[in-house]
Design a protein around this motif. Sequence first.
Motif, mmCIF file in Angstrom:
data_model
loop_
_atom_site.group_PDB
_atom_site.id
_atom_site.type_symbol
_atom_site.label_atom_id
_atom_site.label_comp_id
_atom_site.label_asym_id
_atom_site.label_seq_id
_atom_site.Cartn_x
_atom_site.Cartn_y
_atom_site.Cartn_z
ATOM 1 N N ARG A 1 0.733 -1.336 -0.275
ATOM 2 C CA ARG A 1 0.083 0.000 0.045
ATOM 3 C C ARG A 1 0.970 1.170 0.127
ATOM 4 N NH1 ARG A 1 -4.066 -1.324 4.766
ATOM 5 N NH2 ARG A 1 -2.275 -2.851 4.943
ATOM 6 N N LYS A 2 1.955 1.140 0.800
ATOM 7 C CA LYS A 2 3.104 2.215 0.603
ATOM 8 C C LYS A 2 3.577 2.677 -0.446
ATOM 9 C CE LYS A 2 7.000 3.521 3.534
ATOM 10 N NZ LYS A 2 7.737 3.170 4.449
ATOM 11 N N ARG B 1 0.695 3.990 -2.961
ATOM 12 C CA ARG B 1 0.636 5.684 -2.919
ATOM 13 C C ARG B 1 1.784 6.276 -3.157
ATOM 14 N NH1 ARG B 1 0.125 5.602 3.075
ATOM 15 N NH2 ARG B 1 -0.291 3.503 3.114
ATOM 16 N N ALA B 2 2.937 6.028 -2.928
ATOM 17 C CA ALA B 2 4.094 6.645 -3.659
ATOM 18 C C ALA B 2 4.064 6.572 -5.070
ATOM 19 C CB ALA B 2 5.417 6.057 -3.175
ATOM 20 N N LYS B 3 3.728 5.662 -5.737
ATOM 21 C CA LYS B 3 3.620 5.612 -7.143
ATOM 22 C C LYS B 3 2.565 6.394 -7.664
ATOM 23 C CE LYS B 3 3.584 2.171 -10.814
ATOM 24 N NZ LYS B 3 3.513 0.681 -11.267
ATOM 25 N N ALA B 4 1.347 6.655 -7.027
ATOM 26 C CA ALA B 4 0.309 7.067 -7.518
ATOM 27 C C ALA B 4 0.257 8.859 -7.256
ATOM 28 C CB ALA B 4 -1.107 6.853 -6.780
ATOM 29 N N ARG B 5 1.130 9.278 -6.430
ATOM 30 C CA ARG B 5 1.554 10.494 -6.101
ATOM 31 C C ARG B 5 2.197 11.423 -7.182
ATOM 32 N NH1 ARG B 5 4.706 10.220 -1.204
ATOM 33 N NH2 ARG B 5 3.183 9.331 -0.230
ATOM 34 N N PRO B 6 1.644 12.253 -7.808
ATOM 35 C CA PRO B 6 2.175 13.105 -8.754
ATOM 36 C C PRO B 6 3.764 13.797 -8.512
ATOM 37 C CG PRO B 6 0.490 14.644 -8.001
ATOM 38 C CD PRO B 6 0.577 13.052 -7.426
ATOM 39 N N PRO B 7 4.312 13.563 -9.426
ATOM 40 C CA PRO B 7 6.015 13.934 -9.049
ATOM 41 C C PRO B 7 5.759 15.607 -8.791
ATOM 42 C CG PRO B 7 5.617 13.588 -11.474
ATOM 43 C CD PRO B 7 4.378 13.546 -10.925
ATOM 44 N N ARG B 8 6.845 16.071 -7.852
ATOM 45 C CA ARG B 8 7.129 17.342 -7.620
ATOM 46 C C ARG B 8 7.683 18.354 -8.723
ATOM 47 N NH1 ARG B 8 8.174 18.024 -1.238
ATOM 48 N NH2 ARG B 8 6.198 17.217 -0.449
#
Length: 141
Positions: A125-126, A129-136
């Motif tokens: 899950r972690k 979530r990190a993969k689904a987060r858009p890049p900054r």
Amino acid sequence: MTLWPDQIAYPPRGMSRDEAARYVGVSTTTFDRMVQAGWMPRPKRVFSRLIWDRMQLDAAFTDLSEQQANPLDRIFANRPGPKPAADDLSPAELSRAALEQAREALRRRDEKRIEDEWEAKYEARKAARAKARPPRTPKTQ
């Protein structure tokens, strides 16, 4: 620098690994070995923290001398007379001791399996979530 005393006058219900080891009165390394051996409870995971329940620690500490005892000693603890030698034990008594040891080993294995499954799900899950987060992207002015 002035050190202020802790404002909490009672031990907290949830404790970190260091606090739990200090509460029981052992080093963190010994505490880890006690948890692995099943003498102390496993922690609860709250988000990314591992927290030990003080009440479970109290119960485990109370039962500590009984857990470390040999299963044969526990069987014959309430029996009057001298402690029998292993050669004097009936097959039923030896079987009961072996069964108790096997049950304890199975319980520990099941606890470890459940903990490992939970860890794998948590890490998956972690990672999702990190993969689904858009890049900054850096701010431009």
